[in-house]
Structure formats: C-alpha cells, structure tokens
Write a protein that holds these residues in place. Structure first.
Motif, PDB file in Angstrom:
ATOM      1  N   ASN A 198       8.580 -28.857 -25.877  1.00  0.00           N
ATOM      2  CA  ASN A 198       7.889 -27.642 -25.167  1.00  0.00           C
ATOM      3  C   ASN A 198       6.677 -28.040 -24.528  1.00  0.00           C
ATOM      4  O   ASN A 198       6.245 -27.762 -23.371  1.00  0.00           O
ATOM      5  CB  ASN A 198       7.708 -26.286 -26.149  1.00  0.00           C
ATOM      6  CG  ASN A 198       8.904 -25.688 -26.531  1.00  0.00           C
ATOM      7  OD1 ASN A 198      10.176 -25.461 -26.028  1.00  0.00           O
ATOM      8  ND2 ASN A 198       8.897 -25.072 -27.883  1.00  0.00           N
ATOM      9  N   GLU A 210       7.000 -30.136 -21.315  1.00  0.00           N
ATOM     10  CA  GLU A 210       7.497 -29.556 -20.227  1.00  0.00           C
ATOM     11  C   GLU A 210       6.562 -28.898 -19.380  1.00  0.00           C
ATOM     12  O   GLU A 210       6.575 -28.979 -18.361  1.00  0.00           O
ATOM     13  CB  GLU A 210       8.690 -28.494 -20.831  1.00  0.00           C
ATOM     14  CG  GLU A 210       9.340 -27.741 -19.524  1.00  0.00           C
ATOM     15  CD  GLU A 210      10.338 -26.671 -20.184  1.00  0.00           C
ATOM     16  OE1 GLU A 210      10.926 -26.077 -19.384  1.00  0.00           O
ATOM     17  OE2 GLU A 210      10.380 -26.716 -21.338  1.00  0.00           O
ATOM     18  N   VAL A 211       5.630 -28.087 -20.137  1.00  0.00           N
ATOM     19  CA  VAL A 211       4.581 -27.547 -19.336  1.00  0.00           C
ATOM     20  C   VAL A 211       3.466 -28.379 -18.842  1.00  0.00           C
ATOM     21  O   VAL A 211       3.044 -28.092 -17.563  1.00  0.00           O
ATOM     22  CB  VAL A 211       3.783 -26.254 -20.316  1.00  0.00           C
ATOM     23  CG1 VAL A 211       2.763 -26.960 -21.169  1.00  0.00           C
ATOM     24  CG2 VAL A 211       2.916 -25.342 -19.335  1.00  0.00           C
ATOM     25  N   HIS A 266       4.123 -30.970 -17.537  1.00  0.00           N
ATOM     26  CA  HIS A 266       4.770 -31.835 -16.311  1.00  0.00           C
ATOM     27  C   HIS A 266       5.113 -30.954 -15.217  1.00  0.00           C
ATOM     28  O   HIS A 266       5.566 -31.388 -13.975  1.00  0.00           O
ATOM     29  CB  HIS A 266       6.223 -32.371 -16.963  1.00  0.00           C
ATOM     30  CG  HIS A 266       5.952 -33.920 -17.536  1.00  0.00           C
ATOM     31  ND1 HIS A 266       5.714 -33.873 -18.763  1.00  0.00           N
ATOM     32  CD2 HIS A 266       6.329 -34.883 -17.161  1.00  0.00           C
ATOM     33  CE1 HIS A 266       5.898 -34.840 -19.286  1.00  0.00           C
ATOM     34  NE2 HIS A 266       6.049 -36.002 -18.143  1.00  0.00           N
ATOM     35  N   LYS A 267       4.483 -29.668 -15.256  1.00  0.00           N
ATOM     36  CA  LYS A 267       4.511 -28.729 -13.945  1.00  0.00           C
ATOM     37  C   LYS A 267       3.507 -29.171 -13.156  1.00  0.00           C
ATOM     38  O   LYS A 267       2.477 -29.033 -13.224  1.00  0.00           O
ATOM     39  CB  LYS A 267       4.626 -27.325 -14.598  1.00  0.00           C
ATOM     40  CG  LYS A 267       5.707 -26.723 -15.384  1.00  0.00           C
ATOM     41  CD  LYS A 267       5.510 -25.225 -15.712  1.00  0.00           C
ATOM     42  CE  LYS A 267       6.658 -24.945 -16.449  1.00  0.00           C
ATOM     43  NZ  LYS A 267       7.771 -24.788 -15.636  1.00  0.00           N
ATOM     44  N   TYR A 268       4.049 -29.460 -11.767  1.00  0.00           N
ATOM     45  CA  TYR A 268       3.123 -30.101 -10.776  1.00  0.00           C
ATOM     46  C   TYR A 268       2.093 -28.992 -10.184  1.00  0.00           C
ATOM     47  O   TYR A 268       1.053 -29.174 -10.252  1.00  0.00           O
ATOM     48  CB  TYR A 268       4.065 -30.192  -9.677  1.00  0.00           C
ATOM     49  CG  TYR A 268       3.283 -30.688  -8.217  1.00  0.00           C
ATOM     50  CD1 TYR A 268       2.561 -31.739  -8.331  1.00  0.00           C
ATOM     51  CD2 TYR A 268       3.411 -29.994  -7.125  1.00  0.00           C
ATOM     52  CE1 TYR A 268       2.091 -32.254  -7.085  1.00  0.00           C
ATOM     53  CE2 TYR A 268       2.715 -30.126  -5.903  1.00  0.00           C
ATOM     54  CZ  TYR A 268       2.101 -31.447  -5.910  1.00  0.00           C
ATOM     55  OH  TYR A 268       1.311 -31.862  -4.718  1.00  0.00           O
ATOM     56  N   GLU A 269       2.523 -27.643 -10.430  1.00  0.00           N
ATOM     57  CA  GLU A 269       1.721 -26.528 -10.042  1.00  0.00           C
ATOM     58  C   GLU A 269       0.534 -26.459 -10.901  1.00  0.00           C
ATOM     59  O   GLU A 269      -0.619 -25.897 -10.142  1.00  0.00           O
ATOM     60  CB  GLU A 269       2.477 -25.323  -9.805  1.00  0.00           C
ATOM     61  CG  GLU A 269       3.545 -25.282  -8.877  1.00  0.00           C
ATOM     62  CD  GLU A 269       4.843 -25.541  -9.533  1.00  0.00           C
ATOM     63  OE1 GLU A 269       4.860 -26.217 -10.667  1.00  0.00           O
ATOM     64  OE2 GLU A 269       5.964 -25.407  -8.806  1.00  0.00           O
ATOM     65  N   LEU A 270       0.576 -27.142 -12.217  1.00  0.00           N
ATOM     66  CA  LEU A 270      -0.689 -26.864 -13.097  1.00  0.00           C
ATOM     67  C   LEU A 270      -1.856 -27.605 -12.355  1.00  0.00           C
ATOM     68  O   LEU A 270      -2.925 -27.406 -12.927  1.00  0.00           O
ATOM     69  CB  LEU A 270      -0.329 -27.372 -14.268  1.00  0.00           C
ATOM     70  CG  LEU A 270      -1.152 -27.041 -15.568  1.00  0.00           C
ATOM     71  CD1 LEU A 270      -1.344 -25.719 -15.890  1.00  0.00           C
ATOM     72  CD2 LEU A 270      -0.472 -27.661 -16.920  1.00  0.00           C
ATOM     73  N   LEU A 277       3.653 -19.998 -12.884  1.00  0.00           N
ATOM     74  CA  LEU A 277       4.369 -20.762 -13.777  1.00  0.00           C
ATOM     75  C   LEU A 277       5.212 -20.272 -14.813  1.00  0.00           C
ATOM     76  O   LEU A 277       6.206 -20.758 -15.260  1.00  0.00           O
ATOM     77  CB  LEU A 277       3.162 -21.507 -14.370  1.00  0.00           C
ATOM     78  CG  LEU A 277       2.436 -22.847 -13.610  1.00  0.00           C
ATOM     79  CD1 LEU A 277       1.266 -23.420 -14.237  1.00  0.00           C
ATOM     80  CD2 LEU A 277       3.295 -23.737 -12.788  1.00  0.00           C
ATOM     81  N   GLN A 337       8.215 -18.413 -13.242  1.00  0.00           N
ATOM     82  CA  GLN A 337       8.849 -19.127 -12.260  1.00  0.00           C
ATOM     83  C   GLN A 337       9.313 -18.697 -11.048  1.00  0.00           C
ATOM     84  O   GLN A 337      10.447 -18.340 -10.499  1.00  0.00           O
ATOM     85  CB  GLN A 337      10.280 -19.615 -13.067  1.00  0.00           C
ATOM     86  CG  GLN A 337      10.045 -20.461 -14.351  1.00  0.00           C
ATOM     87  CD  GLN A 337      11.226 -21.177 -14.988  1.00  0.00           C
ATOM     88  OE1 GLN A 337      12.341 -20.393 -14.708  1.00  0.00           O
ATOM     89  NE2 GLN A 337      11.283 -21.787 -16.133  1.00  0.00           N
ATOM     90  N   SER A 367       7.311 -17.889  -6.879  1.00  0.00           N
ATOM     91  CA  SER A 367       6.565 -18.651  -5.943  1.00  0.00           C
ATOM     92  C   SER A 367       5.005 -18.219  -6.137  1.00  0.00           C
ATOM     93  O   SER A 367       4.754 -16.961  -5.862  1.00  0.00           O
ATOM     94  CB  SER A 367       7.241 -18.352  -4.683  1.00  0.00           C
ATOM     95  OG  SER A 367       6.263 -18.917  -3.488  1.00  0.00           O
ATOM     96  N   THR A 407      -0.918 -26.454  -4.598  1.00  0.00           N
ATOM     97  CA  THR A 407      -1.565 -27.573  -5.394  1.00  0.00           C
ATOM     98  C   THR A 407      -2.358 -28.510  -4.047  1.00  0.00           C
ATOM     99  O   THR A 407      -3.503 -28.977  -4.216  1.00  0.00           O
ATOM    100  CB  THR A 407      -0.567 -28.493  -6.079  1.00  0.00           C
ATOM    101  OG1 THR A 407       0.068 -27.639  -7.098  1.00  0.00           O
ATOM    102  CG2 THR A 407      -1.321 -29.799  -6.728  1.00  0.00           C
TER     103      THR A 407
END
Length: 438
Positions: free
Chosen positions: A52, A55-56, A58-62, A167, A170, A172, A250
């Motif tokens: 868990n 996974e978070v 690896h989120k590009y938007e972060l 995020l 999920q 836009s 980003t």
C-alpha cells in the motif's frame, strides 16, 4: 469478529493513540500495521502494508506537491507578497473598506501562487493585519478577513488539497482545478460583499485609506501596479499551461518552482541563504505530508481488504433518502472528522470510500471534490481546532487572543457554508468551466 466490531476497535485505537500525543501519521501507520498483523499474520501483513505504501509513493502526480510548496516558500521569502499588497492597496483608492477588500484580492492572488494555506495566512497576518489595525479597522473584521480569505488556498488552484483528493479519488487534477476556480471566486466575492455591507452599515469599522498615492487619478495610479506584474505573470504561466493542456499538473508545478526562482532573481532577492531556507521549509512541510499520506493510505488499504469499505458504502447507499442528502451526510462526516484529524488523513480515509458511492448515486466525483475542498476550508477555520486560527495567533500582534480569533471567524464560516450549499444545489457552478475546456 464482525466488521462492525473491527471498525469500532480501529476507531478506538486511533483515538487512544492520538490522546497520548502520538503524531497522526505514526498513529494511522501503527493501527494499520497492527490490524494487518492480527488479521493476515506476520508475513502477509507486512507485505500488504508495504505494498500500500509503495503504491502511493509511485504516483507521479504526488511530485507536484513539493514543487508547489517550494514555489510558495520562495515567493514568501522574496518579498513579493508585501509588494503585491502595497500595489493593490494603492489601486483601491479612497473608498471605505478598500484595504480590507484589497486584502481579499491579494489573498486570491497568493492562493493562486502557493496552493497551501498556512504560509498565506502567516504572510497576511504579518503584512495586512498590522496595516488594518494601524488604520483603525475593526479588530474582529480584520482578523476574520485574514483567516477567511487566507483559507481560500484550499480551494483556488493550484490547491494541494485538490491534488491529494485527485490522487485518492483517481480523478483528473486538471478538471478539479478548473472546477474549483469559479467557486473560489464566488467565495471571495461573498467575502468582499460582506465587507462592503458591514462598513456601509457601520463606517467606523473601516476608515478611509488616506495616503497621497491613493488620491492620484486612476491612470496615474497604474504605475504602482508594477508590484503585481510578476505575480500575475507567474500565475498566468502555471495555470495557463495546465488549462491549455501544454503541461501536466506536475510539469506545471516544476515550471512554477523555476518561475519563483526567476521572480526572486529579478527582485535581487535570490541568494544561497534564501534558497536554503526555502528548501529546508519545503522538506519539513512535505515530510509531514508524506507521513500523513502513508499512514492514512495504509490504514484505509487494510480496512478495505477486510471488507470495511464495502460495509460503509453499503450503509451510505442504503439510506432511504434523496441522493443529495447522502452527499450532505458525507459532508457532515468530514466536518466531524475535522475536529480531531488532519485534512490529509481525512482525504485518504474517506475519499476512497465516498468516491465510489458518489459515482453510484449518479454524481460527478469532480463536483464532489470541489464540495470536499470547500468543506476542508470550513474545517480550517472552525473552533476549537481551526488551524487557520492558530496560524494567525502565531504572528498576530500582542493583545489578540485565540478566543477573539475564534469569534472573529464565525461570520466567514457562515459565508463559506453558504458557498458550499450554493455549489451543492447548483453543480453547474463547479462543472461549467471543465465542460467549457472539454
């Protein structure tokens, strides 16, 4: 053990650890790890929690979050907020309440430059509050304006709250930014109308800002707008590349960070000490955000695996009421959680459960995201734990007590609630701009 009992034990464990003073990120991570070990065993439990968390991360938007935070820190230290306030105050001219109105306008611009609420209230508290008090403005009106307008950063793009919601749900982030722009301006307009009505009914609350520059003809005052040129250019660039589709959120955040350095260089404020302080504060802020995100994501991931998400979604969808009142119930739950949880934890604990229900009921999750951000804005001001009030108290002049700040923000909480219900019952206020961009 049934899911009802597990839910009760998880909530009890969270409250107990927070009561002992354990930081919220560590609290949620500990409870999630304990639940995983008890429910799945040592090997599987550790694997699920780490999965868990991985996974978070690896989120590009972060990645947009540290860029926007860094941009805000650089702008705060470059003196641009003070120049912006001076320019807007002079442009306001000699009408009653002009400084208060200009403070709201500056707050909107700062919100569009920063995306985070705390720094904006600190800047306004250091710059605008002493100015209004010096000019004889009513104390409660001045305090309420700083907190209410300063909290607009939770809603006006590029809001970090909206990034985190996107995020978790999920959806836009670009659409969220577009959807929140009009409601943010509506709230700012409500604040300005409230100021103008109050000072019209009671002129003693807001003396006229009488300095030589404000008495100049309008076209002569335009030269004082030079302090607003750089902020306007930076905002137009960051939001323009997002809405035009030229760059992702980003990438736009990275452009904003570089642009903030360019602004500081033009103002001859860019030096190693300033950059070091900005980077240090960015690491501290983002570090605390990441810990809260990891703990909340881990907890809700484990809870969903044991059937908690389906359990809560079943309760919400089974309510025998009009679907819009289910949304109202969700808003009330967020308000309740705001009395003892950080906003990031609220997002990652509730949104993964709420978002599917919102879609099942036929509502747009982007619209719900705007409502959610407006609710978080109310939480920022609401006693007894309103963070905005504590931020202002930390920089307020001597003699201003926390109780006075809590009283001063009440009219602005009412205005924020009014704005929330406008968007709740008139969704087109939020969805008009995204549909136009589409």
């Amino acid at each position: 053990m049934g899911i009802e009992s597990i839910t009760f034990l998880i909530v009890a464990a969270l409250l107990a650890l927070m009561a002992l003073g354990v930081p919220l990120g560590i609290t949620t991570l500990t409870v999630s790890l304990g639940t995983a070990l008890l429910y799945f065993g040592e090997r599987a439990g550790f694997f699920i929690v780490s999965a868990n968390v991985s996974e978070v991360l690896h989120k590009y938007e972060l990645i947009a979050v540290p860029f926007f935070v860094f941009m805000a820190n650089v702008l705060e230290r470059s003196g641009i907020a003070k120049s912006l306030f001076d320019s807007m105050a002079i442009m306001g001219g000699r009408f009653r309440g002009s400084v208060a109105v200009q403070t709201c306008v500056v707050a909107v611009v700062l919100a569009a430059m920063s995306g985070i609420m705390g720094g904006e209230i600190v800047m306004l508290g250091l710059i605008a509050l002493p100015q209004m008090l010096r000019l004889g403005y009513d104390r409660k009106l001045s305090i309420g304006i700083i907190c209410g307008a300063g909290a607009l950063a939770t809603l006006i793009p590029p809001s970090v709250v909206l990034i985190m919601y996107g995020l978790a749900a999920q959806v836009s982030i670009t659409e969220l930014f577009a959807a929140s722009a009009v409601p943010g301006l509506i709230l700012a307009s409500l604040f300005i109308c409230y100021i103008l009505v109050r000072v019209r009914l009671n002129p003693e609350m807001a003396p006229i800002f009488d300095i030589p520059e404000t008495g100049l003809p309008f076209f002569q005052r335009l030269k004082f707008l030079k302090g607003a040129v750089l902020p306007a250019a930076l905002i137009a660039t960051v939001l323009g590349v997002i809405y035009s589709g030229v760059a992702t959120v980003t990438e736009a955040a990275a452009i904003g960070a570089v642009g903030a350095l360019a602004v500081a260089a033009v103002r001859k404020e860019l030096n190693w000490a300033m950059a070091r302080d900005a980077m240090r504060q960015t690491v501290l802020t983002v570090g605390s955000i990441v810990w809260l995100v990891l703990g909340a994501v881990s907890l809700i991931g484990i809870y969903n695996r044991i059937g908690g998400g389906d359990f809560l979604q079943g309760i919400l969808t089974s309510l025998d009421v009009d679907p819009i009142w289910v949304i109202v119930v969700m808003m009330l739950i967020v308000m309740l959680l705001g009395t003892f949880l950080e906003w990031i934890a609220i997002i990652f604990i509730t949104v993964p459960i709420f978002a599917p229900v919102v879609s099942d009921l036929g509502f747009d999750p982007v619209w719900f995201g705007v409502l959610f951000a407006m609710n978080i804005q109310i939480y920022y001001l609401s006693p007894p734990f309103g963070p905005a009030c504590f931020f202002l108290k930390s920089v307020a002049p001597k003699g201003i007590e926390l109780q006075e700040i809590f009283v001063a923000v009440l009219p602005f909480i009412a205005l924020q609630t009014t704005g929330l219900f406008l968007v709740l019952f008139f969704p087109e206020l939020a969805l008009w701009l995204p549909s136009l961009l589409d």
